[in-house]
Write a protein that holds these residues in place. Sequence first.
Motif, PDB file in Angstrom:
ATOM      1  N   TYR A   1      58.097  47.370  32.980  1.00 15.95           N
ATOM      2  CA  TYR A   1      58.921  46.992  34.322  1.00 15.95           C
ATOM      3  C   TYR A   1      58.027  45.184  34.789  1.00 15.95           C
ATOM      4  O   TYR A   1      56.952  45.619  34.334  1.00 15.95           O
ATOM      5  N   PHE A   2      58.945  44.342  35.000  1.00 19.92           N
ATOM      6  CA  PHE A   2      58.947  42.976  34.896  1.00 19.92           C
ATOM      7  C   PHE A   2      58.927  42.669  36.703  1.00 19.92           C
ATOM      8  O   PHE A   2      59.682  43.056  37.134  1.00 19.92           O
ATOM      9  N   SER A   3      57.879  42.423  36.378  1.00 24.29           N
ATOM     10  CA  SER A   3      57.329  42.439  38.512  1.00 24.29           C
ATOM     11  C   SER A   3      56.120  40.578  38.536  1.00 24.29           C
ATOM     12  O   SER A   3      55.311  40.955  38.374  1.00 24.29           O
ATOM     13  N   PHE A   4      57.438  40.076  38.772  1.00 26.77           N
ATOM     14  CA  PHE A   4      56.556  38.361  39.232  1.00 26.77           C
ATOM     15  C   PHE A   4      57.307  38.442  40.754  1.00 26.77           C
ATOM     16  O   PHE A   4      57.027  37.216  41.046  1.00 26.77           O
ATOM     17  N   HIS A   5      57.139  38.804  41.810  1.00 23.28           N
ATOM     18  CA  HIS A   5      57.337  38.379  43.268  1.00 23.28           C
ATOM     19  C   HIS A   5      56.229  38.313  43.585  1.00 23.28           C
ATOM     20  O   HIS A   5      56.523  37.207  44.998  1.00 23.28           O
ATOM     21  N   THR A   6      54.777  38.077  43.159  1.00 22.37           N
ATOM     22  CA  THR A   6      53.243  38.120  44.177  1.00 22.37           C
ATOM     23  C   THR A   6      53.070  36.438  43.511  1.00 22.37           C
ATOM     24  O   THR A   6      53.252  36.457  42.484  1.00 22.37           O
ATOM     25  N   THR A   7      52.178  36.133  44.741  1.00 25.72           N
ATOM     26  CA  THR A   7      51.936  34.855  43.919  1.00 25.72           C
ATOM     27  C   THR A   7      50.162  35.574  43.772  1.00 25.72           C
ATOM     28  O   THR A   7      49.995  36.376  43.336  1.00 25.72           O
ATOM     29  N   ASP A   8      49.434  34.000  43.090  1.00 25.74           N
ATOM     30  CA  ASP A   8      47.838  34.480  41.933  1.00 25.74           C
ATOM     31  C   ASP A   8      47.129  34.959  42.957  1.00 25.74           C
ATOM     32  O   ASP A   8      46.633  36.099  42.515  1.00 25.74           O
ATOM     33  N   ALA A   9      47.456  34.603  44.204  1.00 28.10           N
ATOM     34  CA  ALA A   9      46.349  35.736  45.134  1.00 28.10           C
ATOM     35  C   ALA A   9      46.272  37.198  45.443  1.00 28.10           C
ATOM     36  O   ALA A   9      46.050  37.606  45.467  1.00 28.10           O
ATOM     37  N   GLU A  10      48.094  37.480  45.602  1.00 25.68           N
ATOM     38  CA  GLU A  10      48.547  39.019  45.860  1.00 25.68           C
ATOM     39  C   GLU A  10      48.279  39.382  44.751  1.00 25.68           C
ATOM     40  O   GLU A  10      47.852  41.151  44.608  1.00 25.68           O
ATOM     41  N   TYR A  11      47.842  38.674  43.692  1.00 20.69           N
ATOM     42  CA  TYR A  11      48.216  39.825  42.217  1.00 20.69           C
ATOM     43  C   TYR A  11      46.994  40.385  41.806  1.00 20.69           C
ATOM     44  O   TYR A  11      46.237  41.569  41.855  1.00 20.69           O
ATOM     45  N   GLN A  12      46.236  39.490  41.946  1.00 20.44           N
ATOM     46  CA  GLN A  12      44.483  39.179  42.743  1.00 20.44           C
ATOM     47  C   GLN A  12      43.807  40.476  42.510  1.00 20.44           C
ATOM     48  O   GLN A  12      43.467  41.187  43.217  1.00 20.44           O
ATOM     49  N   LEU A  13      44.594  40.688  44.549  1.00 24.96           N
ATOM     50  CA  LEU A  13      43.895  41.926  45.153  1.00 24.96           C
ATOM     51  C   LEU A  13      45.057  42.491  44.548  1.00 24.96           C
ATOM     52  O   LEU A  13      44.106  43.956  44.893  1.00 24.96           O
ATOM     53  N   LEU A  14      46.328  43.075  44.322  1.00 19.92           N
ATOM     54  CA  LEU A  14      46.192  44.337  44.314  1.00 19.92           C
ATOM     55  C   LEU A  14      45.763  44.839  42.844  1.00 19.92           C
ATOM     56  O   LEU A  14      45.685  46.168  42.553  1.00 19.92           O
ATOM     57  N   GLU A  15      45.522  43.989  41.815  1.00 26.33           N
ATOM     58  CA  GLU A  15      44.261  44.377  40.767  1.00 26.33           C
ATOM     59  C   GLU A  15      43.351  45.296  41.165  1.00 26.33           C
ATOM     60  O   GLU A  15      42.985  46.395  40.683  1.00 26.33           O
ATOM     61  N   LYS A  16      42.710  44.695  42.297  1.00 22.70           N
ATOM     62  CA  LYS A  16      41.230  45.066  43.215  1.00 22.70           C
ATOM     63  C   LYS A  16      41.500  46.297  43.503  1.00 22.70           C
ATOM     64  O   LYS A  16      41.127  47.084  43.012  1.00 22.70           O
ATOM     65  N   ILE A  17      42.423  46.172  44.021  1.00 19.41           N
ATOM     66  CA  ILE A  17      42.804  47.756  44.567  1.00 19.41           C
ATOM     67  C   ILE A  17      43.483  48.754  43.762  1.00 19.41           C
ATOM     68  O   ILE A  17      43.116  49.827  44.119  1.00 19.41           O
ATOM     69  N   ARG A  18      44.054  48.727  43.082  1.00 21.29           N
ATOM     70  CA  ARG A  18      44.340  49.385  42.113  1.00 21.29           C
ATOM     71  C   ARG A  18      43.216  50.162  40.723  1.00 21.29           C
ATOM     72  O   ARG A  18      43.620  50.828  40.461  1.00 21.29           O
ATOM     73  N   HIS A  19      42.465  49.339  40.794  1.00 21.71           N
ATOM     74  CA  HIS A  19      40.942  49.336  39.636  1.00 21.71           C
ATOM     75  C   HIS A  19      39.854  49.381  40.369  1.00 21.71           C
ATOM     76  O   HIS A  19      38.445  49.500  40.214  1.00 21.71           O
ATOM     77  N   ILE A  20      39.679  49.861  42.123  1.00 21.28           N
ATOM     78  CA  ILE A  20      38.666  50.206  42.966  1.00 21.28           C
ATOM     79  C   ILE A  20      38.181  51.522  42.320  1.00 21.28           C
ATOM     80  O   ILE A  20      38.492  52.813  41.954  1.00 21.28           O
ATOM     81  N   PRO A  21      36.658  52.229  42.361  1.00 18.97           N
ATOM     82  CA  PRO A  21      36.159  53.236  41.721  1.00 18.97           C
ATOM     83  C   PRO A  21      36.570  54.241  42.742  1.00 18.97           C
ATOM     84  O   PRO A  21      37.082  54.175  43.565  1.00 18.97           O
ATOM     85  N   LYS A  22      36.400  55.108  41.406  1.00 20.53           N
ATOM     86  CA  LYS A  22      36.960  56.650  42.975  1.00 20.53           C
ATOM     87  C   LYS A  22      37.605  57.018  42.885  1.00 20.53           C
ATOM     88  O   LYS A  22      38.228  57.288  44.890  1.00 20.53           O
ATOM     89  N   THR A  23      38.920  57.027  42.327  1.00 22.48           N
ATOM     90  CA  THR A  23      40.316  57.273  43.248  1.00 22.48           C
ATOM     91  C   THR A  23      41.309  58.121  42.691  1.00 22.48           C
ATOM     92  O   THR A  23      41.278  58.599  41.678  1.00 22.48           O
ATOM     93  N   LYS A  24      41.703  58.356  43.492  1.00 28.51           N
ATOM     94  CA  LYS A  24      42.996  60.254  43.112  1.00 28.51           C
ATOM     95  C   LYS A  24      44.154  59.795  42.994  1.00 28.51           C
ATOM     96  O   LYS A  24      44.777  58.329  43.457  1.00 28.51           O
ATOM     97  N   PHE A  25      45.344  59.783  42.062  1.00 28.69           N
ATOM     98  CA  PHE A  25      46.816  59.065  42.503  1.00 28.69           C
ATOM     99  C   PHE A  25      47.338  60.911  41.975  1.00 28.69           C
ATOM    100  O   PHE A  25      47.043  62.156  42.015  1.00 28.69           O
ATOM    101  N   LEU A  26      48.494  60.806  42.667  1.00 28.26           N
ATOM    102  CA  LEU A  26      49.771  61.597  42.912  1.00 28.26           C
ATOM    103  C   LEU A  26      50.875  61.932  41.610  1.00 28.26           C
ATOM    104  O   LEU A  26      50.961  63.287  41.859  1.00 28.26           O
TER     105      LEU A  26
END
Length: 315
Positions: A102-127
């Motif tokens: 999937y190619f996704s380029f809609h986000t700014t650098d700041a938004e991308y970095q924030l999404l990366e932080k959310i994706r990699h927070i410790p102790k998470t579960k997924f559906l």
Amino acid sequence: ESYDLFIEKALRNLSINGQLSFILPEAILNVKAHTPVRTAIMESNSIRYLNFLGNAFDKVQCPCIILQLIHTGKPLSTVGMEVSDCSHCTTILTNRKISAEYFSFHTTDAEYQLLEKIRHIPKTKFLAGNADFALGIVTGNNKKYISSVKNKDNEVILKGSDICKYHTNPNSNYIVFNPQNFQQVAPVELYRAPEKLLYRFISSQLVFAYDDKQTLSLNSCNLVIPKLEGLHIKYILAVKVLRSHIENIPIPDVNAGMQNSIIQAVEPLINGLPPEGAQIAYEQLDQLIFKLFNLTSKEQDIIKHAVDGENKFLF
């Protein structure tokens, strides 16, 4: 698709630092069938310019892009890539992790970095692998099977437009539930689950609602039943349009006390509030979710700016 072949042929004919530019359907960025051409692009090329044109051609419902590539002889780098659409233009200054899936380029650098932080927070579960998903009912003939009049034999059936964030606003649509008459039906026990989450199949936002009334739904309104041990379904509703996207939303694995705080905040929204009350409750819930993901004031502002102007509730 023939345009995939043209891109692959053109890439083979480019010398180092040679460039090509095509007007293409936007589907090339995200549809599974185009994964091979995205792989070819990533192997030894970079994207210089990407312009989202929307429905650029009269009487043609097909969002388009301008895609400009440069043959570098090296794996794709996003540094220096220009991205524009009808509302803004941005230049990517960081080298992002890109997958041919999937190619996704809609986000700014700041938004991308924030999404990366959310994706990699410790102790998470997924559906993913921890939930039952089901499509709503495909009757094959809604005019025949759906009535606007309630009688003793029929029951409410929800459409996608009946799903608001956290709760439902049912319209007058009723159905006699005889699964054998319909074109496509999920296992009945999923519709009749004691608790489930309903979501709009087509929406620019993730729109989920809670249901504990075993309500039926049409195929514009799908359902998911989380099976994450130790995490309450109402908590998952608060932190959560393709199934693959939903499955990969990180859900913090927190203690019962934190879950209960969030559940108490979301329950008034589940029960339904007037717009003014919903706005207050929504903002209170936002603050709890920001705390859950340990977001700074600056990061919170990035999110608020990104959704500014959106219809938060879709009443």
